[in-house]
Write an enzyme that holds these catalytic residues in place. Structure first.
Site, PDB file in Angstrom:
ATOM      1  N   TYR A   1       0.823  -1.204   0.000  1.00 13.50           N
ATOM      2  CA  TYR A   1       0.000   0.000   0.000  1.00 13.50           C
ATOM      3  C   TYR A   1       0.863   1.263   0.000  1.00 13.50           C
ATOM      4  O   TYR A   1       2.019   1.268   0.380  1.00 13.50           O
ATOM      5  CB  TYR A   1      -0.911  -0.008   1.237  1.00 13.50           C
ATOM      6  CG  TYR A   1      -0.444   0.889   2.345  1.00 13.50           C
ATOM      7  CD1 TYR A   1      -1.034   2.131   2.534  1.00 13.50           C
ATOM      8  CD2 TYR A   1       0.615   0.545   3.167  1.00 13.50           C
ATOM      9  CE1 TYR A   1      -0.606   2.967   3.527  1.00 13.50           C
ATOM     10  CE2 TYR A   1       1.057   1.387   4.162  1.00 13.50           C
ATOM     11  CZ  TYR A   1       0.441   2.609   4.342  1.00 13.50           C
ATOM     12  OH  TYR A   1       0.888   3.460   5.321  1.00 13.50           O
TER      13      TYR A   1
ATOM     14  N   TRP B   1       5.267   4.536  -0.732  1.00 13.52           N
ATOM     15  CA  TRP B   1       6.342   5.330  -0.148  1.00 13.52           C
ATOM     16  C   TRP B   1       7.719   4.768  -0.443  1.00 13.52           C
ATOM     17  O   TRP B   1       8.723   5.326   0.011  1.00 13.52           O
ATOM     18  CB  TRP B   1       6.155   5.407   1.370  1.00 13.52           C
ATOM     19  CG  TRP B   1       5.187   6.457   1.808  1.00 13.52           C
ATOM     20  CD1 TRP B   1       3.849   6.315   2.009  1.00 13.52           C
ATOM     21  CD2 TRP B   1       5.489   7.823   2.108  1.00 13.52           C
ATOM     22  NE1 TRP B   1       3.296   7.503   2.422  1.00 13.52           N
ATOM     23  CE2 TRP B   1       4.282   8.450   2.494  1.00 13.52           C
ATOM     24  CE3 TRP B   1       6.661   8.577   2.099  1.00 13.52           C
ATOM     25  CZ2 TRP B   1       4.223   9.796   2.859  1.00 13.52           C
ATOM     26  CZ3 TRP B   1       6.596   9.911   2.456  1.00 13.52           C
ATOM     27  CH2 TRP B   1       5.384  10.511   2.833  1.00 13.52           C
TER      28      TRP B   1
END
Length: 892
Positions: A153, A156
């Site tokens: 998810y 980053w």
């Protein structure tokens, strides 16, 4: 088994990170270079930590040179960490497979209980691709695509557009998709609650222009907010443009107040008055300040009547008319630890001054986390502040250069991920629960879902093992999974518990593109290849291209283009391309996007305040919902229809005398777990090689703990070993440990490195958001008398280099099964659907349209559409698609 490089078409034509390498070693236009310095090997690059010129000699990165006209305040992470981690011993040099998995992939006796304990075997790329492809197809055909779970998810991993989670999503969606996480750890509670309260996610939204704050704000309240520290990194490329403006705001006479269990770097820099508070009790504080405002008649009734709904119901609660408990300052003092007189003083000051309240994301990473930001909104509305220049609320001042004026220009968009044919989700902080309880129902965002029976986890560029709560429980839950694949650059926790490890190269070893300023979007950056890939590592794009080739879907994945073609296309979709050709941009390394002058006077919620009828909020009423009928209608016991104080399952208010409350803020020298392997940075803050723990001096001395001692923090979930830093700038009864450390277990099961999530709880924030409650945690503390040697978190696992194994029989893989899957997926996308999946992105937003309501999408699209560069017709097509497929659409 051969260790030769792959010879498939994708790699012959592009090579692993060699595309576009020609011409990269030209010097960028940086004024003031030492004429006698080594300049021929300067190459422009950009990261989460800032843009820079890499100095290369003999093919090796020897120095990182800051570009000061682009980065106002380069950090140690950029100047030391980038080089450190590039050559760190924790690099994954070759494809690896866990020994038992490699020996028994045909029989299925893969011994998952040995993950994290047994050696890895070095293999060639074809073996790694073969086993990964087989696992994907086995799972999809035998259990359905919902049994493939993506833990990747957020995105980053790096600042580039061609980051690993995007590449993974594109590949998996080509074969039917997978179960994704929804929401995130950063702001999972408020991103679900606030759109219903104030019409926007708020936590990922631009803030009032800093010039407006400087010239109009009288009092600026930091509630757990630490912008000086947290703006050191960004989701895109950090350029630290707000460092100077904060100084101007301070020096112009704005008064800063900080409500926080510990004093922060921002408090020091801004000269803030520190109000120390019991963690997780902010709702009680703002309720009591509201009570005093009402008692003094300082509320703005005209504002409440015009701009809000539900005020009277909330006010009745504040006055105690609904529960026989008036929320007086004395009531709150017993909960918050703040003197009642101070609460009255602050209430009057904030109500009679032009006040901006900045709430940190950390506030809502708690049980009942939805309540905290909502209470701040209600207090600000009660005093008539929201939408006025220099007043109101902001929940992203600490992130992405919040406060910088916005260009409003389109930014690079990469490859479409396409449609995910799996509609089910797992709320981001519920991974352990999902693995433990397949088939169980849960409610997320008002919609009932069912946990899938996960058989395979695919993790690309994400260290979920370091940021998921209650790590010991997660480790046990992982034993039910057949296959875990991890794509990463380093041996993080997420790779150490994997079966198949695919080594990605760092961004310095391939080409990419990004944008500067998460909100300003005023610069486009070339992320040029600096050095050759380490070992046999490859870019994320080339890893997933190779896997697509193994699966027989190379043309669909690549669109028959090379990576540099996609980078050029991404740049072509930016506003910068209208005035700067790609060749000029790539040569220089960056291109600017003009910020219009009117952006410097922009006020968050300003249009709504000026004309609420013409500019309604995207809430059910079009106004600020101080009481929300929709949330109340869900009838969720831990998330009522207005912000109320609810006692936590564990906090100082019900703790035993020897227990302490643990808070886990973002680190100063890391981006979550990124940079933890940098030895230079570790030397600046680690204590005996472990995470530091900030302890109030009296708490430490009462336990015989001195500065620099090793300390055990422990509860029934786990134990961590940390290094003591004694301080008077943290509230007694509270200890602070940075989140994001890399774990290392000793023989007693203690984390010898200090990863705080061995202590944290999987308690949900509420049944509305299912978000994390990582800051709601109690433990005990003692001096560590028996540490077991040094922290081994940064050492490679045991690796077998020359294990002789027979070549894989390709017929046993049965890879032709992919065509049965892809044939069944063929469907025509509507124009709006195609544009959405190809061009629309929002930081941490839903991957699938059905994950949000119509009003929530209306609140997101005003910022999403400009970044995507949509014209009026394209925006209308996408909005039509969103409205027809949102979770509450009448068309569904």
């Amino acid at each position: 088994m051969s260790f030769a490089a792959p010879t498939r078409r994708a790699f012959l034509q592009g090579g692993a990170a060699t595309v576009g390498a020609t011409g990269l070693f030209s010097t960028t236009a940086l004024a003031g270079l030492d004429p006698n310095s080594f300049g021929e090997g300067r190459i422009f690059h950009a990261t989460h930590f800032g843009p820079f010129e890499a100095v290369v000699r003999d093919g090796k990165l020897v120095n990182v040179s800051a570009v000061h006209n682009l980065d106002a305040q380069p950090t140690e992470m950029l100047m030391y960490g980038v080089k450190d981690r590039t050559y760190d011993k924790s690099r994954i040099d070759y494809p690896m497979v866990r020994k038992s998995y490699l020996e028994n992939w045909e029989t299925g006796d893969i011994k998952p209980e040995l993950r994290g304990k047994e050696p890895y075997v070095r293999v060639d790329w074809d073996t790694a691709f073969s086993l990964t492809a087989k696992a994907l197809l086995d799972t999809a055909t035998e259990h359905g695509n919902e049994a493939i779970f993506s833990s990747s998810y957020g995105g980053w991993a790096n600042a580039g557009n061609f980051r690993p989670n995007v590449m993974q999503g594109r590949l998996l969606n080509l074969i039917g998709g997978c179960t994704n996480t929804q929401g995130d750890w950063s702001a999972g509670a408020s991103q679900i609650c606030l759109p219903r309260v104030i019409g926007d996610m708020e936590v990922y939204s631009a803030q009032t222009a800093w010039e407006v704050i400087r010239d109009n704000t009288e009092v600026f309240v930091l509630v757990g907010c630490d912008p000086i520290k947290n703006n050191r990194i960004e989701y895109t490329v950090a350029d630290h443009q707000m460092s100077g403006p904060w100084e101007e705001i301070r020096d112009n006479g704005v008064r800063f107040i900080s409500i926080n269990p510990q004093r922060t770097p921002s408090d020091e820099y801004l000269g803030a008055e520190w109000i120390d508070i019991v963690p997780n009790t902010d709702v009680a504080l703002f309720s009591a300040m509201a009570y005093h405002v009402l008692e003094k008649g300082l509320e703005d009734r005209a504002y409440l009547d015009r701009y809000t709904v539900g005020a009277d119901r909330w006010i009745a609660y504040i006055r105690g008319e609904t529960d026989d408990t008036p929320k007086t300052p004395e009531w709150a003092a017993a909960i918050t630890g703040i003197d009642a007189g101070k609460i009255r003083e602050m209430a009057e000051l904030l109500a009679t001054s032009r006040t901006e309240i900045a709430g940190a994301w950390s506030l809502q990473r708690a049980q009942h986390g939805e309540m905290t930001h909502w209470a701040i909104v209600n207090f600000s509305a009660l005093t008539g502040q929201i939408g006025k220049p220099g007043g109101g609320v902001g929940f992203s001042w600490h992130y992405g250069g919040g406060g910088m004026p916005q260009s409003g220009k389109s930014t690079p968009t990469g490859l479409s991920q396409g449609r995910n044919w799996v509609s089910g989700i797992c709320p981001a902080s519920r991974i352990t629960e999902m693995l433990e309880q397949p088939g169980a129902e849960f409610i997320y965002n008002g919609v009932t879902g069912t946990y899938p029976d996960v058989k395979m986890i695919f993790n690309a560029g994400n260290n979920f093992m370091s940021h998921q709560q209650d790590t010991n429980r997660l480790i046990r839950a992982l034993e039910k999974v057949d296959t875990i694949v991890s794509v990463d650059v380093w041996w993080t926790a997420a790779t150490r518990w994997a079966d198949i490890v695919l080594p990605a190269c760092s961004t310095l070893e391939r080409d990419d593109i990004s944008v500067g300023g998460t909100y300003s979007n005023d610069k486009i950056y070339a992320m040029k290849q600096v050095i050759e890939p380490m070992g046999e590592s490859m870019s994320d794009y080339h890893i997933f291209e190779g896997l697509a080739d193994k699966l027989g879907i190379w043309p669909q994945f690549t669109d028959s283009y090379e990576l540099m073609d996609h980078i050029k296309a991404a740049y072509g979709r930016t506003a910068a391309s209208e005035h700067t050709p790609f060749e000029e941009f790539w040569e220089k390394g960056y291109a600017f996007q003009e910020v219009p002058e009117e952006a410097r006077s922009w006020v968050r919620h300003g249009d709504f305040y000026t004309d609420p009828e013409a500019n309604p909020l995207h809430t059910a009423s079009g106004k600020i919902e101080m009481f929300c009928e929709e949330i109340a209608g869900f009838d969720i016991d831990d998330c009522p229809g207005m912000p109320v104080w609810m006692e936590k399952h564990e906090y100082l208010g019900n703790a035993e005398p020897d227990q302490v409350h643990v808070v886990s803020p973002h680190p100063w020298y890391r981006l979550h777990s990124q940079m933890d392997q940098s030895e230079t940075l570790r030397d600046l803050y680690k204590i005996q090689g472990r995470e530091p723990v900030r302890i109030n001096r009296s708490d430490a001395e009462s336990r015989g703990i001195a500065d620099g001692d090793l300390v055990e923090l422990y509860n029934d979930r786990g134990t961590i070993i940390v290094g003591a830093i004694l301080s008077d700038d943290i509230r007694p009864g509270v200890v602070s440990v940075y989140e994001g450390g890399w774990p290392s277990l000793d023989s007693k099961g203690r984390c010898n490195s200090g990863l705080v999530n061995f202590l944290t709880s999987t308690q949900r924030a509420s049944g509305l958001s299912q978000a994390t409650s990582a800051n709601t945690v109690i433990c005990r503390m003692r001096k560590c008398e028996d540490p077991e040697g040094p922290n081994m978190a940064y050492e490679k696992p045991e690796i077998i280099e020359n294990m002789e194994l027979a070549e894989i029989d390709q017929d046993k893989l049965d890879l032709d099964r992919v065509y049965d899957i892809t044939d069944a997926l063929l469907a025509d996308l509507t124009p709006g659907e195609q544009i959405f999946y190809e061009r629309c992105t929002v930081c941490h937003g839903p991957r699938e349209v059905g994950h949000f309501t119509m009003n929530q999408w209306k609140g997101i699209t005003p910022s999403m559409f400009p970044r995507a560069g949509l014209d009026e017709n394209e925006a209308a097509l996408v909005m039509e698609f969103l409205m027809e497929n949102a979770s509450d659409s009448p068309a569904k």
